[in-house]
Design a protein around this motif. Sequence first.
Motif, PDB file in Angstrom:
ATOM      1  N   SER A  89     -35.385   2.828  -7.202  1.00 50.69           N
ATOM      2  CA  SER A  89     -34.878   3.903  -8.056  1.00 50.69           C
ATOM      3  C   SER A  89     -33.738   4.628  -7.343  1.00 50.69           C
ATOM      4  O   SER A  89     -33.355   4.274  -6.236  1.00 50.69           O
ATOM      5  N   ALA A  90     -33.244   5.659  -7.980  1.00 50.15           N
ATOM      6  CA  ALA A  90     -32.148   6.425  -7.389  1.00 50.15           C
ATOM      7  C   ALA A  90     -32.346   7.917  -7.647  1.00 50.15           C
ATOM      8  O   ALA A  90     -31.421   8.627  -8.030  1.00 50.15           O
TER       9      ALA A  90
ATOM     10  N   LEU B 155     -38.547   6.910   0.494  1.00 49.45           N
ATOM     11  CA  LEU B 155     -39.548   5.843   0.427  1.00 49.45           C
ATOM     12  C   LEU B 155     -39.799   5.442  -1.024  1.00 49.45           C
ATOM     13  O   LEU B 155     -39.869   4.248  -1.348  1.00 49.45           O
ATOM     14  N   PHE B 156     -39.923   6.426  -1.898  1.00 54.07           N
ATOM     15  CA  PHE B 156     -40.139   6.146  -3.322  1.00 54.07           C
ATOM     16  C   PHE B 156     -38.985   5.320  -3.885  1.00 54.07           C
ATOM     17  O   PHE B 156     -39.197   4.335  -4.604  1.00 54.07           O
ATOM     18  N   ASN B 157     -37.752   5.718  -3.553  1.00 57.41           N
ATOM     19  CA  ASN B 157     -36.584   4.976  -4.030  1.00 57.41           C
ATOM     20  C   ASN B 157     -36.587   3.537  -3.525  1.00 57.41           C
ATOM     21  O   ASN B 157     -36.218   2.609  -4.245  1.00 57.41           O
TER      22      ASN B 157
ATOM     23  N   MET C 276     -53.550  -0.985 -15.780  1.00 62.45           N
ATOM     24  CA  MET C 276     -54.836  -0.310 -15.633  1.00 62.45           C
ATOM     25  C   MET C 276     -54.664   1.148 -15.215  1.00 62.45           C
ATOM     26  O   MET C 276     -55.622   1.878 -15.063  1.00 62.45           O
ATOM     27  N   GLY C 277     -53.407   1.559 -14.965  1.00 64.70           N
ATOM     28  CA  GLY C 277     -53.149   2.961 -14.716  1.00 64.70           C
ATOM     29  C   GLY C 277     -53.474   3.461 -13.323  1.00 64.70           C
ATOM     30  O   GLY C 277     -53.765   4.638 -13.152  1.00 64.70           O
ATOM     31  N   PHE C 278     -53.445   2.581 -12.299  1.00 66.71           N
ATOM     32  CA  PHE C 278     -53.737   3.022 -10.940  1.00 66.71           C
ATOM     33  C   PHE C 278     -52.493   3.660 -10.333  1.00 66.71           C
ATOM     34  O   PHE C 278     -51.407   3.091 -10.376  1.00 66.71           O
ATOM     35  N   LYS C 279     -52.679   4.842  -9.724  1.00 71.12           N
ATOM     36  CA  LYS C 279     -51.541   5.576  -9.183  1.00 71.12           C
ATOM     37  C   LYS C 279     -51.733   5.898  -7.707  1.00 71.12           C
ATOM     38  O   LYS C 279     -52.769   6.424  -7.309  1.00 71.12           O
ATOM     39  N   CYS C 280     -50.700   5.589  -6.911  1.00 71.99           N
ATOM     40  CA  CYS C 280     -50.641   6.007  -5.508  1.00 71.99           C
ATOM     41  C   CYS C 280     -49.616   7.130  -5.411  1.00 71.99           C
ATOM     42  O   CYS C 280     -48.443   6.935  -5.760  1.00 71.99           O
ATOM     43  N   GLY C 281     -50.042   8.301  -4.959  1.00 64.23           N
ATOM     44  CA  GLY C 281     -49.134   9.423  -4.811  1.00 64.23           C
ATOM     45  C   GLY C 281     -48.531   9.464  -3.417  1.00 64.23           C
ATOM     46  O   GLY C 281     -49.231   9.279  -2.424  1.00 64.23           O
ATOM     47  N   ILE C 282     -47.224   9.695  -3.336  1.00 67.73           N
ATOM     48  CA  ILE C 282     -46.531   9.829  -2.050  1.00 67.73           C
ATOM     49  C   ILE C 282     -46.374  11.316  -1.770  1.00 67.73           C
ATOM     50  O   ILE C 282     -45.710  12.030  -2.518  1.00 67.73           O
ATOM     51  N   LEU C 283     -47.016  11.795  -0.698  1.00 69.08           N
ATOM     52  CA  LEU C 283     -46.970  13.228  -0.405  1.00 69.08           C
ATOM     53  C   LEU C 283     -46.627  13.479   1.054  1.00 69.08           C
ATOM     54  O   LEU C 283     -46.600  12.564   1.882  1.00 69.08           O
TER      55      LEU C 283
END
Length: 361
Positions: A25-26, A18-20, A1-8
Amino acid sequence: MGFKCGILGLPNVGKSTLFNAITKSAIPAENFPFCTIEPNVGIVNVPDRRLIAINEIANSEKVIPTTMSFVDIAGLVKGASKGEGLGNAFLSNIREMNALLHVVRCFEDDKVVHVEGAVDPLSDLETINLELIFADIEVLDKRLLKLEKLIRSGDAQAKLDQMVINSLKDLMSNGALPKLDTFNNKEIAFINGLNLLSTKPMLLIANLSDDESKNKIKDIQEYATVNSIEIIPAVVKIEHELANLDEEEQHEYLELLGMDEPVLNKIILAGYKLLNLETYFTSGPKESRAWTIHENALAPQAAGVIHTDFERGFIKAEVISYSDFISCGGEAGAKKEGKLRLEGKDYIVRDGDIIHFKFNV
């Protein structure tokens, strides 16, 4: 559905780490400002023990969790709204998000450079939020110029919109994130259409290093309470280590730490709730699957998440509540106990419902 949480957050507060951890991810997470330039996007499974419990009964061939997107946005700095530190580009990235996870540094570490020279969680928090507000005021001022032309031509709605924007600017004038509880539903719909940064749903992640750094959470607790923002304390470095272990090693590490589950699970679920999302399930021999919907979604809308044909040709929904599905030992038991309900197009789907849709196209 394309919901996005941005980490800022500011540079070097632990956003990329935190994103990794969340996305496994790396991407680079280096000890210098603006290590991240372009936003990184990761698709994350939403942890839900209910799906596991459903499949323990259904014994499906496949189990498919629902997902959401997390985006690692480059660090903002003071003056971002005026273009400092590539601020305009970074702010435009934030504007594309549905909700924000604001990482605030609460740990001391001489080896990790702080962009302002000293660790001050409250000051860091206010710096970011002020930049969001300054960028929004610029957007509102431009909108006011357009409205003034319409007002001169006698547009009554433009006059009402002008009043809403001026009220918003008044709320922003003291540097606080604007609360929308004084606006009616129509006004809130108008405000949401402006796609402002400072009105996006927000969650604070207090990045700790040890028990001592927990004291610094007190510095931002009052701010969060006043602005009705949830805080989740997390030692992001440990969460990253946990995320890279296999299931058995992770379980042993969690036991050693005295934890039931990674804090990351709480963060993912909090991001999910921040977007006012809920989950319903479908279950059968081939697959048990979780589906994402908005709160208060009607049955045809929920069906449309699976396929547009389901919504277009919706006839009815066979619904079993999660608790009934578990207590009755699955669909057959729920039918026997009279717990399977037939619902029509006006049914508001509840979080946890197990649904089988009937449709015809």
